[in-house]
Design a protein around this motif. Structure first.
Motif, PDB file in Angstrom:
ATOM      1  N   TYR A   1      63.346 -77.253  -2.720  1.00  0.00           N
ATOM      2  CA  TYR A   1      63.842 -78.602  -2.999  1.00  0.00           C
ATOM      3  C   TYR A   1      64.013 -79.268  -1.644  1.00  0.00           C
ATOM      4  CZ  TYR A   1      65.113 -76.806  -7.641  1.00  0.00           C
ATOM      5  OH  TYR A   1      65.091 -76.253  -8.893  1.00  0.00           O
TER       6      TYR A   1
ATOM      7  N   GLN B   1      64.928 -77.184   1.466  1.00  0.00           N
ATOM      8  CA  GLN B   1      65.685 -75.981   1.138  1.00  0.00           C
ATOM      9  C   GLN B   1      64.829 -75.068   0.274  1.00  0.00           C
ATOM     10  OE1 GLN B   1      68.745 -76.608  -1.689  1.00  0.00           O
ATOM     11  NE2 GLN B   1      69.741 -74.633  -1.367  1.00  0.00           N
TER      12      GLN B   1
ATOM     13  N   VAL C   1      64.339 -72.258  -2.160  1.00  0.00           N
ATOM     14  CA  VAL C   1      65.233 -71.535  -3.061  1.00  0.00           C
ATOM     15  C   VAL C   1      64.580 -70.318  -3.715  1.00  0.00           C
ATOM     16  CG1 VAL C   1      66.723 -73.498  -3.522  1.00  0.00           C
ATOM     17  CG2 VAL C   1      64.781 -73.071  -5.000  1.00  0.00           C
TER      18      VAL C   1
ATOM     19  N   PRO D   1      73.283 -63.553  -9.316  1.00  0.00           N
ATOM     20  CA  PRO D   1      74.466 -64.417  -9.225  1.00  0.00           C
ATOM     21  C   PRO D   1      74.099 -65.898  -9.287  1.00  0.00           C
ATOM     22  CG  PRO D   1      73.984 -63.417  -7.095  1.00  0.00           C
ATOM     23  CD  PRO D   1      73.059 -62.793  -8.082  1.00  0.00           C
ATOM     24  N   SER D   2      75.070 -66.727  -9.565  1.00  0.00           N
ATOM     25  CA  SER D   2      74.821 -68.171  -9.656  1.00  0.00           C
ATOM     26  C   SER D   2      74.223 -68.710  -8.370  1.00  0.00           C
ATOM     27  CB  SER D   2      76.135 -68.920  -9.902  1.00  0.00           C
ATOM     28  OG  SER D   2      76.567 -68.643 -11.200  1.00  0.00           O
ATOM     29  N   GLY D   3      73.268 -69.607  -8.538  1.00  0.00           N
ATOM     30  CA  GLY D   3      72.674 -70.267  -7.376  1.00  0.00           C
ATOM     31  C   GLY D   3      71.585 -69.469  -6.694  1.00  0.00           C
ATOM     32  N   CYS D   4      71.184 -68.321  -7.277  1.00  0.00           N
ATOM     33  CA  CYS D   4      70.179 -67.506  -6.591  1.00  0.00           C
ATOM     34  C   CYS D   4      68.766 -67.986  -6.897  1.00  0.00           C
ATOM     35  CB  CYS D   4      70.329 -66.040  -6.975  1.00  0.00           C
ATOM     36  SG  CYS D   4      69.881 -65.695  -8.675  1.00  0.00           S
ATOM     37  N   GLY D   5      68.617 -68.874  -7.866  1.00  0.00           N
ATOM     38  CA  GLY D   5      67.293 -69.411  -8.149  1.00  0.00           C
ATOM     39  C   GLY D   5      66.728 -69.029  -9.504  1.00  0.00           C
ATOM     40  N   LYS D   6      67.558 -68.494 -10.380  1.00  0.00           N
ATOM     41  CA  LYS D   6      67.069 -68.054 -11.693  1.00  0.00           C
ATOM     42  C   LYS D   6      66.506 -69.216 -12.514  1.00  0.00           C
ATOM     43  CE  LYS D   6      71.121 -66.561 -12.980  1.00  0.00           C
ATOM     44  NZ  LYS D   6      71.925 -66.993 -11.850  1.00  0.00           N
ATOM     45  N   SER D   7      67.295 -70.295 -12.621  1.00  0.00           N
ATOM     46  CA  SER D   7      66.833 -71.440 -13.418  1.00  0.00           C
ATOM     47  C   SER D   7      65.570 -72.031 -12.822  1.00  0.00           C
ATOM     48  CB  SER D   7      67.901 -72.530 -13.462  1.00  0.00           C
ATOM     49  OG  SER D   7      69.074 -72.038 -14.033  1.00  0.00           O
ATOM     50  N   THR D   8      65.546 -72.092 -11.519  1.00  0.00           N
ATOM     51  CA  THR D   8      64.365 -72.624 -10.843  1.00  0.00           C
ATOM     52  C   THR D   8      63.130 -71.825 -11.236  1.00  0.00           C
ATOM     53  OG1 THR D   8      65.757 -73.308  -9.002  1.00  0.00           O
ATOM     54  CG2 THR D   8      63.390 -73.127  -8.575  1.00  0.00           C
TER      55      THR D   8
ATOM     56  N   GLU E   1      62.088 -82.481 -11.628  1.00  0.00           N
ATOM     57  CA  GLU E   1      63.024 -82.625 -10.516  1.00  0.00           C
ATOM     58  C   GLU E   1      62.330 -83.404  -9.409  1.00  0.00           C
ATOM     59  OE1 GLU E   1      65.996 -81.044 -10.845  1.00  0.00           O
ATOM     60  OE2 GLU E   1      65.484 -79.758 -12.542  1.00  0.00           O
TER      61      GLU E   1
HETATM   62  N1  LIG Z   1      67.160 -80.468  -8.409  1.00  0.00           N
HETATM   63  C1  LIG Z   1      67.633 -79.805  -7.346  1.00  0.00           C
HETATM   64  N2  LIG Z   1      67.635 -80.391  -6.129  1.00  0.00           N
HETATM   65  C2  LIG Z   1      68.114 -79.715  -5.045  1.00  0.00           C
HETATM   66  N3  LIG Z   1      68.595 -78.479  -5.073  1.00  0.00           N
HETATM   67  C3  LIG Z   1      68.618 -77.831  -6.254  1.00  0.00           C
HETATM   68  C4  LIG Z   1      68.136 -78.458  -7.448  1.00  0.00           C
HETATM   69  N4  LIG Z   1      68.272 -77.584  -8.466  1.00  0.00           N
HETATM   70  C5  LIG Z   1      68.823 -76.468  -7.933  1.00  0.00           C
HETATM   71  N5  LIG Z   1      69.022 -76.607  -6.608  1.00  0.00           N
HETATM   72  C6  LIG Z   1      69.556 -75.568  -5.692  1.00  0.00           C
HETATM   73  O1  LIG Z   1      68.693 -74.462  -5.718  1.00  0.00           O
HETATM   74  C7  LIG Z   1      69.426 -73.248  -5.741  1.00  0.00           C
HETATM   75  C8  LIG Z   1      69.046 -72.430  -6.950  1.00  0.00           C
HETATM   76  O2  LIG Z   1      69.458 -73.122  -8.116  1.00  0.00           O
HETATM   77  P1  LIG Z   1      69.240 -72.549  -9.577  1.00  0.00           P
HETATM   78  O3  LIG Z   1      67.807 -72.176  -9.734  1.00  0.00           O
HETATM   79  O4  LIG Z   1      69.782 -73.524 -10.511  1.00  0.00           O
HETATM   80  O5  LIG Z   1      70.146 -71.230  -9.536  1.00  0.00           O
HETATM   81  P2  LIG Z   1      70.727 -70.363 -10.722  1.00  0.00           P
HETATM   82  O6  LIG Z   1      70.099 -70.807 -11.992  1.00  0.00           O
HETATM   83  O7  LIG Z   1      70.389 -68.968 -10.345  1.00  0.00           O
HETATM   84  O8  LIG Z   1      72.190 -70.565 -10.716  1.00  0.00           O
HETATM   85  C9  LIG Z   1      70.895 -73.630  -5.691  1.00  0.00           C
HETATM   86  O9  LIG Z   1      71.316 -73.524  -4.360  1.00  0.00           O
HETATM   87  C10 LIG Z   1      70.907 -75.064  -6.143  1.00  0.00           C
HETATM   88  O10 LIG Z   1      71.945 -75.756  -5.517  1.00  0.00           O
END
Ligand SMILES: Nc1ncnc2c1ncn2[C@@H]1O[C@H](COP(=O)(O)OP(=O)(O)O)[C@@H](O)[C@H]1O
Ligand SMILES: [Mg+2]
Lengths: 254, 284
Positions: free
Chosen positions: A16, A19, A21, A40-47, A59
């Protein structure tokens, strides 16, 4: 049903802005069973999950590199037909998001996009999918009422039915139970166990116990890197990586 | 003992009551003043006939020409403006990222347009008409007016579209919908009450504007029957009658102002009433 061959991820990186991820993920997801993406939260799973059906492109400022093969085709290729790709996958989000229409129309929405249906055919489909998620008996009297009126747990099951109605091969779930009460969460978990015979299920969670209950395979992600991938039995009883061991013993928060 | 927090709360409550009262007084007194001052001239005849000879000197007739003219020019301008606003707003929110540089610039331009006084739009429209030798008419007036109300319509619609949850779009896209399908099957439904508000706000503003149509639509004593002829409007009808030296005619001016106010009230009331049925499926 289910994916016809394993889903292959090769050198997948996502950033992103500047950054990064996800860092060069390599992973092969079996076509059968539930693969849990744990971390853990924020590790990039959703991404990672959003790359499969490429809604990551909604996005802003996102850059995706690498290859991701579904049924042998690289879906990250610019020429990929997104409609065909997305029809192959049903997505459940963290917070159930119903569409601004009736319960009936929510289920039929996706299916009607892909196929012209007569009323009778649509009626049958709606009933079939609502039965699959154990919702039919609760809503059959009020199919025309707004989906927004359902409880959160019912809404999540409706979202699952809506996804199943487009006849996908793969179900993607992004912490689909984390906004639900324990009872609804249990119902959804049960559906996943039922559905895994016929669908490839990829489930993101940060809940270790949920992973233990559901997973056939586990991919552990930490700080954007794939740390370990293994069958669930092996992953939990015999973790290889130091970080996995620390996560499993509760030393990594998340 | 009363704590500081309680006093603070009291003060805010009192301020709230004061501002609410001011608002109510303003609304009621505006209606009351135009009503009382125009009462003598209010009649069915006034509502349902057009000016006869010497009307502006106290002769027989009514203001049906201006009532229908205002409704016509307001509706046509609102329709035109809706067409541009709809395209602009869906483009910047669905086809482009809503937070992109491009979308932000469009919003900025609309905000500037919002701030330009309507007499400037009138002068601009008139200038163009002079170049192309277009006479003052309902169409020319409606076109000019449509630009006056465009920023209100577009920005209000834009705010509504921006309120749509990102997850809703994600969900719809994941089912394989195209941007077009998402626009008309999901976004319009979710945004419907907001879109309706935008249309009514714009119509209200349009029907009350005098400056932009003064030169572009002109005025006439006959009913609006052609897009290419001049048209009468209520704001100008008020203006012309109030600026005569005759008491009687001034009274008719106030009566026309009362009619205009009631027309606006009716429109908002209708909107409120229809709201509920349109927002049935909106996800909260
Ligand atoms: N649309 C976005 N723009 C910028 N940073 C993002 C965006 N979505 C997620 N992030 C960042 O990318 C990292 C991984 O996010 P995410 O995939 O949502 O993690 P998880 O699902 O594991 O909690 C986090 O640090 C989050 O802050
Ligand atoms: Mg997440």
């Amino acid at each position: 049903m289910g994916a016809k061959q394993p889903i292959k991820i090769e050198n997948l990186s996502v950033s992103y802005g500047n950054q990064k991820v996800l860092k060069s993920i390599n992973l092969e997801i079996p076509e059968k069973g539930i693969t849990v993406i744990l971390g853990p939260s924020g590790c990039g799973k959703s991404t990672l999950l959003k790359c499969f059906n490429r809604i990551i492109e909604l996005e802003e400022n996102v850059e995706v590199e690498g290859k991701l093969f579904v049924d042998g085709e690289d879906v990250l290729h610019p020429k990929t037909d997104l409609i065909v790709l997305r029809k192959k996958m049903g997505l459940l989000l963290q917070k159930p998001q119903v569409l601004p229409m009736s319960i009936y129309d929510n289920v039929a929405f996706g299916a009607k996009i892909h196929k012209n249906m007569k009323k009778k055919e649509a009626d049958e489909l709606v009933e079939k999918e609502l039965r699959k998620v154990n919702l039919w008996d609760e809503v059959k009297e009020r199919l025309k009422s707004p989906a927004d009126k359902l409880s959160i747990g019912q809404q999540q099951r409706l979202c699952l039915a809506r996804g199943l109605a487009v006849e996908p091969e793969i179900i993607l779930g992004d912490e689909p139970t984390s906004a639900l009460d324990p009872l609804s969460a249990e119902v959804i978990e049960k559906q996943f166990l039922n559905l895994k015979e016929n669908y490839t299920i990829i489930l993101v969670t940060h809940m270790l116990r949920q992973a233990k209950r559901l997973a056939d395979f586990v991919a552990f992600i930490y700080l954007g890197e794939l740390v370990e991938f293994n069958s669930a039995a092996e992953f939990f009883s015999n973790p290889k990586d130091e970080r996995t061991k620390r996560y499993l013993s509760g030393l990594i928060a998340g | 003992m009363i704590s500081a927090k309680k006093i603070e709360e009291k003060i805010f409550k009192i301020l709230m009551y004061i501002s609410f009262s001011l608002l109510s007084i303003a609304l009621v007194s505006i209606i009351a003043v135009v009503f009382v001052k125009g009462l003598g001239a209010l009649s069915f005849k006034m509502l349902f006939s057009v000016p006869q000879g010497g009307y502006y000197l106290g002769g027989e007739g009514g203001i049906l020409n201006a009532i229908l003219g205002s409704i016509a020019i307001g509706s046509i301008a609102t329709l035109l403006s809706f067409l541009y606003a709809f395209c602009i707003v869906f483009y910047i929110n669905v086809y482009r990222f809503s937070k992109s540089q491009f979308s932000r610039s469009v919003r900025f331009f609309l905000d500037i347009l919002w701030g330009i006084p309507s007499i400037v739009y009138g002068a601009f429209g008139f200038g163009i008409m002079l170049i192309f030798k277009i006479p003052a008419s309902l169409l020319a007036g409606a076109l000019t007016l449509s630009f006056v109300i465009l920023p209100i319509m577009a920005r209000t619609m834009d705010e509504t579209l921006r309120m749509i949850p990102f997850e809703m779009k994600q969900a719809a896209y994941s089912l394989g919908a195209t941007r077009f399908e998402i626009s008309y099957k999901v976004i319009i439904k979710q945004a419907f009450p907001g879109l309706l508000t935008a249309i009514l706000l714009a119509f209200g503003r349009g029907i009350g504007d005098a400056a932009s149509i003064l030169m572009t639509a002109s005025y006439t004593d006959s009913l609006p029957t052609s897009l290419l002829r001049p048209v009468a409007t209520l704001p100008l009808c008020v203006f012309f009658q109030l600026s005569t030296p005759f008491k009687e005619v001034q009274e008719r001016g106030y009566a026309a102002a009362f009619v205009l106010t009631i027309l606006m009230l009716l429109v908002s009331l209708l909107a409120r009433l229809s709201f509920k049925s349109f927002s049935k499926y909106v996800v909260k």
